[in-house]
Design a protein around this motif. Structure first.
Motif, PDB file in Angstrom:
ATOM      1  N   VAL A  19      27.239  12.932  37.482  1.00 16.94           N
ATOM      2  CA  VAL A  19      28.072  14.010  38.032  1.00 16.94           C
ATOM      3  C   VAL A  19      28.597  13.665  39.434  1.00 16.94           C
ATOM      4  O   VAL A  19      29.675  14.087  39.838  1.00 16.94           O
ATOM      5  N   VAL A  20      27.830  12.845  40.163  1.00 11.18           N
ATOM      6  CA  VAL A  20      28.251  12.432  41.508  1.00 11.18           C
ATOM      7  C   VAL A  20      29.537  11.592  41.417  1.00 11.18           C
ATOM      8  O   VAL A  20      30.338  11.555  42.343  1.00 11.18           O
ATOM      9  N   TYR A  21      29.741  10.933  40.272  1.00 12.03           N
ATOM     10  CA  TYR A  21      30.898  10.040  40.069  1.00 12.03           C
ATOM     11  C   TYR A  21      32.021  10.723  39.293  1.00 12.03           C
ATOM     12  O   TYR A  21      32.888  10.056  38.727  1.00 12.03           O
ATOM     13  N   GLY A  22      31.955  12.047  39.191  1.00 10.61           N
ATOM     14  CA  GLY A  22      33.063  12.781  38.576  1.00 10.61           C
ATOM     15  C   GLY A  22      32.885  13.075  37.095  1.00 10.61           C
ATOM     16  O   GLY A  22      33.802  13.585  36.455  1.00 10.61           O
ATOM     17  N   TYR A  23      31.705  12.757  36.553  1.00 10.74           N
ATOM     18  CA  TYR A  23      31.446  13.068  35.145  1.00 10.74           C
ATOM     19  C   TYR A  23      30.937  14.520  35.037  1.00 10.74           C
ATOM     20  O   TYR A  23      30.450  15.072  36.017  1.00 10.74           O
ATOM     21  N   PRO A  24      31.009  15.107  33.836  1.00 10.26           N
ATOM     22  CA  PRO A  24      30.569  16.510  33.715  1.00 10.26           C
ATOM     23  C   PRO A  24      29.052  16.641  33.684  1.00 10.26           C
ATOM     24  O   PRO A  24      28.345  15.666  33.397  1.00 10.26           O
ATOM     25  N   SER A  25      28.583  17.830  33.954  1.00 15.21           N
ATOM     26  CA  SER A  25      27.144  18.095  33.946  1.00 15.21           C
ATOM     27  C   SER A  25      26.920  19.573  33.624  1.00 15.21           C
ATOM     28  O   SER A  25      27.775  20.410  33.929  1.00 15.21           O
ATOM     29  N   VAL A  26      25.778  19.860  32.994  1.00 12.43           N
ATOM     30  CA  VAL A  26      25.455  21.251  32.645  1.00 12.43           C
ATOM     31  C   VAL A  26      24.194  21.661  33.400  1.00 12.43           C
ATOM     32  O   VAL A  26      23.174  20.954  33.347  1.00 12.43           O
ATOM     33  N   ALA A  27      24.274  22.790  34.093  1.00 10.50           N
ATOM     34  CA  ALA A  27      23.100  23.279  34.829  1.00 10.50           C
ATOM     35  C   ALA A  27      22.903  24.763  34.559  1.00 10.50           C
ATOM     36  O   ALA A  27      23.862  25.486  34.264  1.00 10.50           O
ATOM     37  N   VAL A  28      21.658  25.187  34.658  1.00 15.72           N
ATOM     38  CA  VAL A  28      21.343  26.606  34.432  1.00 15.72           C
ATOM     39  C   VAL A  28      20.511  27.132  35.604  1.00 15.72           C
ATOM     40  O   VAL A  28      19.710  26.393  36.180  1.00 15.72           O
ATOM     41  N   PRO A  29      20.704  28.420  35.961  1.00 12.17           N
ATOM     42  CA  PRO A  29      19.819  28.997  36.988  1.00 12.17           C
ATOM     43  C   PRO A  29      18.460  29.299  36.371  1.00 12.17           C
ATOM     44  O   PRO A  29      18.371  29.547  35.158  1.00 12.17           O
ATOM     45  N   LEU A  30      17.427  29.277  37.192  1.00  4.44           N
ATOM     46  CA  LEU A  30      16.080  29.669  36.746  1.00  4.44           C
ATOM     47  C   LEU A  30      15.736  30.925  37.547  1.00  4.44           C
ATOM     48  O   LEU A  30      15.167  30.838  38.648  1.00  4.44           O
ATOM     49  N   PRO A  31      16.115  32.094  37.038  1.00  3.95           N
ATOM     50  CA  PRO A  31      16.024  33.325  37.852  1.00  3.95           C
ATOM     51  C   PRO A  31      14.606  33.735  38.207  1.00  3.95           C
ATOM     52  O   PRO A  31      14.415  34.478  39.168  1.00  3.95           O
ATOM     53  N   GLU A  32      13.609  33.249  37.462  1.00 10.72           N
ATOM     54  CA  GLU A  32      12.221  33.686  37.733  1.00 10.72           C
ATOM     55  C   GLU A  32      11.650  33.025  38.981  1.00 10.72           C
ATOM     56  O   GLU A  32      10.690  33.531  39.562  1.00 10.72           O
ATOM     57  N   ILE A  33      12.179  31.857  39.343  1.00 13.57           N
ATOM     58  CA  ILE A  33      11.589  31.114  40.474  1.00 13.57           C
ATOM     59  C   ILE A  33      12.626  31.127  41.596  1.00 13.57           C
ATOM     60  O   ILE A  33      13.708  30.554  41.459  1.00 13.57           O
ATOM     61  N   ARG A  34      12.298  31.810  42.741  1.00 14.62           N
ATOM     62  CA  ARG A  34      13.347  32.144  43.706  1.00 14.62           C
ATOM     63  C   ARG A  34      12.987  31.801  45.154  1.00 14.62           C
ATOM     64  O   ARG A  34      11.813  31.630  45.498  1.00 14.62           O
ATOM     65  N   ALA A  35      14.029  31.754  45.967  1.00 16.00           N
ATOM     66  CA  ALA A  35      13.870  31.679  47.429  1.00 16.00           C
ATOM     67  C   ALA A  35      14.318  33.028  47.986  1.00 16.00           C
ATOM     68  O   ALA A  35      15.273  33.626  47.481  1.00 16.00           O
ATOM     69  N   ASN A  36      13.613  33.512  49.006  1.00 21.59           N
ATOM     70  CA  ASN A  36      13.883  34.843  49.565  1.00 21.59           C
ATOM     71  C   ASN A  36      14.128  34.748  51.066  1.00 21.59           C
ATOM     72  O   ASN A  36      13.443  33.992  51.758  1.00 21.59           O
TER      73      ASN A  36
END
Ligand code: PMV
Length: 311
Positions: A19-36
């Protein structure tokens, strides 16, 4: 006045490094583990940063200018031409393991910016938030692709490609992931620069690997959208092998991937910068507790599980 905000962690399902070189990537949020983040007005005319998880409490001005929290607050205040009349106390607490491929840095910055927007009553969009977090990410990573700030600021599953509009993903079927933390960490900056070295010295073969990773992204996402978990898992494991050939895996991560697959997971891979951090494994809901147990026995320091998409 007191304002609070939080931000999710994330996992990359397919396509990191390429992805750093312009290729696609899939990411998902992990809502249970958070920063506050919490901001409180205080009488002392000072900005106090309280970060008990990081063993730090101190006066903002005493932090180095390039400290990510100081940088974020300065960026926000100068960008909105705010001169503080009173003091502030900014408290941070994060459940996200640091340097583990779960986007800890981007999540902390996102929580800080959200809290600042709320505190100063300034409306914002996810795009604006993502752009601000990206500026802080540059301090952490040097040459970030932008995927971490995007998936975390939007808190939305995305198909991401540098310099293109993000594509939001809605999974038709619930996906169950087990996340195993290897307990080892390597800064993302290090693995990204090692891949850059490989690319400079063997660009034909590394370009071929990136193209194969792209196929995993395309076919893996297509399979997830069709609910074909077997094919999606196969693409995850294939993606892991390709990351391995880029030298960003290590023995512990390979062991965790093998353990997940021997257990009967649909597939598994390292997620994030690599050479430590997390392995993600795709499975069915009823297998989650046993797969966690298997991964802990195989040497994981901690295991989490998450559900993505609708039930
Ligand atoms: O290690 P993390 O969570 O920061 O993930 C980094 C993903 C990379 O593709 C390796 C780097 C990037 O900027 O996209």
């Amino acid at each position: 006045m007191e304002t609070t905000a939080s931000a999710s962690s994330k996992a990359i399902l397919f396509g990191e490094h390429a992805v750093v070189y312009g290729y696609p990537s899939v990411a998902v949020p992990l809502p249970e583990i958070r920063a506050n983040a919490k901001i409180k007005d205080i009488k002392r005319k000072k900005v106090i940063i309280d970060m008990p998880d990081f063993g730090k409490t101190g006066v903002f001005k005493e932090l180095a200018w390039e400290h990510p929290i100081r940088f974020a607050v300065d960026l926000f205040l100068s960008g909105h031409k705010i001169t503080l009349q009173n003091g502030l106390c900014l408290s941070l607490h994060s459940e996200i393991p640091i340097a583990s491929g779960m986007g800890s840095g981007a999540a902390i910055s996102t929580a800080v910016f959200k809290a600042l927007f709320a505190h100063f009553n300034i409306p914002y969009t996810a795009k604006k938030l993502s752009e601000l977090v990206f500026e802080v990410e540059k301090l952490h990573h040097g040459t970030p692709s932008g995927i971490d700030n995007t998936v975390i600021a939007y808190e939305q599953a995305v198909l991401f490609r540098k310099d293109e509009e993000i594509q939001r993903i809605n999974f038709p079927k619930t996906i169950h992931l087990v996340i195993a933390n290897s307990g080892f960490t390597t800064p993302t900056k290090t693995t990204v620069s090692d891949v850059a070295w490989l690319y400079e010295n063997n660009s034909t073969s590394v370009t071929d690997t990136f193209a194969q990773i792209e196929q995993c992204v395309i076919l893996g996402l297509e399979a997830l959208l069709l609910g074909d978990l077997e094919k999606a898992g196969e693409m995850m494991t294939e993606n892991h092998q390709l990351l391995r050939s880029l030298t960003v895996s290590n023995e512990r991560l390979d062991q965790l991937v093998d353990a997940a697959n021997s257990f009967g997971a649909y597939g598994a891979k390292l997620s994030g910068g690599g050479r430590g951090g997390i392995v993600i494994a795709l499975t069915e809901a009823e297998h989650v507790p046993f797969l966690k147990h298997t991964l802990l026995n195989a040497g994981a320091e901690a295991c989490y599980s998450t559900k993505i998409g609708s039930e």
